[in-house]
Design an enzyme around this catalytic site. Structure first.
Site, PDB file in Angstrom:
ATOM      1  N   GLY A   1       0.822  -1.221   0.000  1.00 57.90           N
ATOM      2  CA  GLY A   1       0.000   0.000   0.000  1.00 57.90           C
ATOM      3  C   GLY A   1       0.844   1.254   0.000  1.00 57.90           C
TER       4      GLY A   1
ATOM      5  CB  SER B   1      -0.316   3.838  -4.460  1.00 60.37           C
ATOM      6  OG  SER B   1      -1.344   3.354  -3.631  1.00 60.37           O
TER       7      SER B   1
ATOM      8  CB  VAL C   1      -1.672  -7.199   0.212  1.00 59.22           C
ATOM      9  CG1 VAL C   1      -0.458  -6.862  -0.623  1.00 59.22           C
ATOM     10  CG2 VAL C   1      -2.262  -5.952   0.851  1.00 59.22           C
TER      11      VAL C   1
ATOM     12  CG  ASN D   1       1.314   1.450   4.860  1.00 58.72           C
ATOM     13  OD1 ASN D   1       1.146   2.212   5.808  1.00 58.72           O
ATOM     14  ND2 ASN D   1       0.872   1.745   3.629  1.00 58.72           N
TER      15      ASN D   1
ATOM     16  CE1 TYR E   1      -8.060   1.089  10.145  1.00 57.45           C
ATOM     17  CE2 TYR E   1      -8.148   2.012  12.351  1.00 57.45           C
ATOM     18  CZ  TYR E   1      -7.497   1.866  11.139  1.00 57.45           C
ATOM     19  OH  TYR E   1      -6.290   2.497  10.923  1.00 57.45           O
TER      20      TYR E   1
ATOM     21  CE  LYS F   1      -4.985  -0.795  10.757  1.00 53.72           C
ATOM     22  NZ  LYS F   1      -3.911  -1.143   9.801  1.00 53.72           N
TER      23      LYS F   1
ATOM     24  CB  ILE G   1      -1.510  10.038  10.225  1.00 56.89           C
ATOM     25  CG1 ILE G   1      -0.954   9.257  11.422  1.00 56.89           C
ATOM     26  CG2 ILE G   1      -0.400  10.513   9.282  1.00 56.89           C
ATOM     27  CD1 ILE G   1      -0.005  10.005  12.322  1.00 56.89           C
TER      28      ILE G   1
HETATM   29  P1  NAP Z   1      -4.394   5.831   2.835  1.00 60.44           P
HETATM   30  O1  NAP Z   1      -3.848   7.182   2.611  1.00 60.44           O
HETATM   31  O2  NAP Z   1      -5.862   5.599   2.695  1.00 60.44           O
HETATM   32  O3  NAP Z   1      -3.593   4.792   1.906  1.00 60.44           O
HETATM   33  C1  NAP Z   1      -3.910   3.443   1.986  1.00 60.44           C
HETATM   34  C2  NAP Z   1      -2.932   2.665   1.137  1.00 60.44           C
HETATM   35  O4  NAP Z   1      -3.252   1.270   1.286  1.00 60.44           O
HETATM   36  C3  NAP Z   1      -3.034   3.021  -0.338  1.00 60.44           C
HETATM   37  O5  NAP Z   1      -1.743   3.113  -0.888  1.00 60.44           O
HETATM   38  C4  NAP Z   1      -3.787   1.822  -0.917  1.00 60.44           C
HETATM   39  O6  NAP Z   1      -3.374   1.483  -2.229  1.00 60.44           O
HETATM   40  C5  NAP Z   1      -3.351   0.703  -0.003  1.00 60.44           C
HETATM   41  N1  NAP Z   1      -4.269  -0.440  -0.029  1.00 60.44           N
HETATM   42  C6  NAP Z   1      -5.539  -0.497   0.432  1.00 60.44           C
HETATM   43  N2  NAP Z   1      -6.057  -1.708   0.187  1.00 60.44           N
HETATM   44  C7  NAP Z   1      -5.079  -2.421  -0.445  1.00 60.44           C
HETATM   45  C8  NAP Z   1      -5.012  -3.749  -0.944  1.00 60.44           C
HETATM   46  N3  NAP Z   1      -6.046  -4.577  -0.855  1.00 60.44           N
HETATM   47  N4  NAP Z   1      -3.859  -4.153  -1.523  1.00 60.44           N
HETATM   48  C9  NAP Z   1      -2.791  -3.307  -1.628  1.00 60.44           C
HETATM   49  N5  NAP Z   1      -2.809  -2.045  -1.174  1.00 60.44           N
HETATM   50  C10 NAP Z   1      -3.956  -1.619  -0.584  1.00 60.44           C
HETATM   51  O7  NAP Z   1      -4.050   5.320   4.313  1.00 60.44           O
HETATM   52  P2  NAP Z   1      -2.877   5.757   5.326  1.00 60.44           P
HETATM   53  O8  NAP Z   1      -3.436   6.786   6.220  1.00 60.44           O
HETATM   54  O9  NAP Z   1      -1.634   6.040   4.587  1.00 60.44           O
HETATM   55  O10 NAP Z   1      -2.752   4.409   6.189  1.00 60.44           O
HETATM   56  C11 NAP Z   1      -1.672   3.508   6.053  1.00 60.44           C
HETATM   57  C12 NAP Z   1      -1.740   2.506   7.199  1.00 60.44           C
HETATM   58  O11 NAP Z   1      -1.674   3.205   8.448  1.00 60.44           O
HETATM   59  C13 NAP Z   1      -3.045   1.712   7.234  1.00 60.44           C
HETATM   60  O12 NAP Z   1      -2.790   0.384   7.635  1.00 60.44           O
HETATM   61  C14 NAP Z   1      -3.856   2.438   8.290  1.00 60.44           C
HETATM   62  O13 NAP Z   1      -4.841   1.625   8.878  1.00 60.44           O
HETATM   63  C15 NAP Z   1      -2.767   2.842   9.259  1.00 60.44           C
HETATM   64  N6  NAP Z   1      -3.173   3.970  10.109  1.00 60.44           N
HETATM   65  C16 NAP Z   1      -3.484   5.192   9.573  1.00 60.44           C
HETATM   66  C17 NAP Z   1      -3.887   6.224  10.417  1.00 60.44           C
HETATM   67  C18 NAP Z   1      -4.260   7.595   9.906  1.00 60.44           C
HETATM   68  O14 NAP Z   1      -4.742   8.416  10.705  1.00 60.44           O
HETATM   69  N7  NAP Z   1      -4.066   7.920   8.628  1.00 60.44           N
HETATM   70  C19 NAP Z   1      -3.969   5.996  11.782  1.00 60.44           C
HETATM   71  C20 NAP Z   1      -3.647   4.749  12.282  1.00 60.44           C
HETATM   72  C21 NAP Z   1      -3.251   3.742  11.439  1.00 60.44           C
HETATM   73  P3  NAP Z   1      -4.292   1.688  -3.550  1.00 60.44           P
HETATM   74  O15 NAP Z   1      -4.902   3.049  -3.448  1.00 60.44           O
HETATM   75  O16 NAP Z   1      -3.272   1.543  -4.660  1.00 60.44           O
HETATM   76  O17 NAP Z   1      -5.298   0.579  -3.566  1.00 60.44           O
END
Ligand code: NAP
Length: 243
Positions: free
Chosen positions: A8, A10, A60, A86, A151, A155, A184
């Site tokens: 993930g 991208s 994934v 991720n 969720y 987690k 974030i």
């Molecule tokens: P995001 O901006 O929504 O990006 C999510 C990423 O995951 C994208 O690159 C997406 O790729 C990829 N993804 C989703 N489903 C997928 C799949 N089936 N196969 C491959 N790639 C997949 O999210 P983020 O905020 O960067 O979050 C990243 C991680 O941190 C996640 O695990 C999230 O739960 C965790 N997290 C985030 C926060 C927050 O506040 N942002 C807080 C706690 C934890 P595509 O678009 O190419 O499908």
């Protein structure tokens, strides 16, 4: 050159993590699923660094796609030295409104994906007696988030997977840790309004919202060869929101 696979990558935290690893001379494999344009733009951006950059499409959440991705990686590089699980999705819903499909997709994307990727990455790490696995949990996996039960469950599962696998692989020279971010600013939190962010930052001891860079720096630190005495840990990067 050590090889890192970031699932993930991208967008958001994954993309920033890819940037930081590329700046620090790792061979970086960017995995993406739906955001091909963003992944290709990141690939082109990072090609300008001294690092080797590769890009692989795979969903994934699907075991067969993870198997194919690792077959490709094994063929090209032998395996990965560092795995960053991720990829993730989020959804806000009342518990009683969560459908079977919502539940299955949440668990498959946020938890089963880490199982599939760890299982595929481990043989190479065990053979080399060296490896780093970094899983993305969330502070909601630590304390539970209202209207995010599926969720939070996924987690929390990541935390259990991390701790148990760390126990099993300790003598193999492989560390397994997770990072539990707070709020974030990424696409994942784009449903939050300006006022929501203001309220959340006021509730946070540092008075701020986190950035993808905050998380990427922690992942880079855990991936370092010298971070070998840290395993089975949940590193909260949340401005003190959860302590
Ligand atoms: P995001 O901006 O929504 O990006 C999510 C990423 O995951 C994208 O690159 C997406 O790729 C990829 N993804 C989703 N489903 C997928 C799949 N089936 N196969 C491959 N790639 C997949 O999210 P983020 O905020 O960067 O979050 C990243 C991680 O941190 C996640 O695990 C999230 O739960 C965790 N997290 C985030 C926060 C927050 O506040 N942002 C807080 C706690 C934890 P595509 O678009 O190419 O499908």
């Amino acid at each position: 050159m050590r090889t890192v696979l970031i699932t993930g990558a991208s967008r958001g935290i994954g993309a920033q993590t890819a940037r930081l690893f590329a700046q620090n001379d790792y061979r970086v494999i960017i995995n993406y699923n739906q955001s091909e344009k963003a992944a290709k733009e990141l690939f082109n951006e990072l090609k300008a660094t001294k690092s080797e950059i590769y890009i692989i499409k795979a969903d994934v959440s699907k075991t067969n796609e993870v198997t194919s991705m690792f077959a490709d990686i094994t063929h090209q590089f032998g395996g990965v030295d560092i795995l960053v699980n991720n990829a993730g999705i989020a959804q806000t819903k009342l518990f009683t409104d969560i459908t079977d499909e919502d539940w299955d997709s949440m668990i498959a994307t946020n938890l089963s994906s880490a199982f599939y990727c760890c299982r595929a990455a481990l043989p190479y790490m065990i053979k080399n007696h060296c490896g780093r696995i970094i899983n993305l949990s969330s502070m909601w996996g630590q304390v539970g988030g209202s209207c995010e039960v599926h969720y939070s469950a996924a987690k929390a599962g990541i935390i259990g997977l991390t701790k148990a696998l760390a126990m099993e692989e300790g003598l193999s020279g492989i560390t397994v840790n997770c990072v539990a971010p707070g709020v974030i600013k990424t696409d994942m939190t784009s449903n939050l309004s300006k006022n929501d962010f203001k309220a959340l930052s006021e509730e946070t001891p540092t008075g701020t919202i986190g950035t993808p860079e905050d998380i990427a720096r922690t992942i880079l630190f855990l991936a370092d060869e010298k971070s070998s005495f840290i395993t089975g840990q949940v590193i909260g990067v949340n401005g003190g929101f959860v302590v």
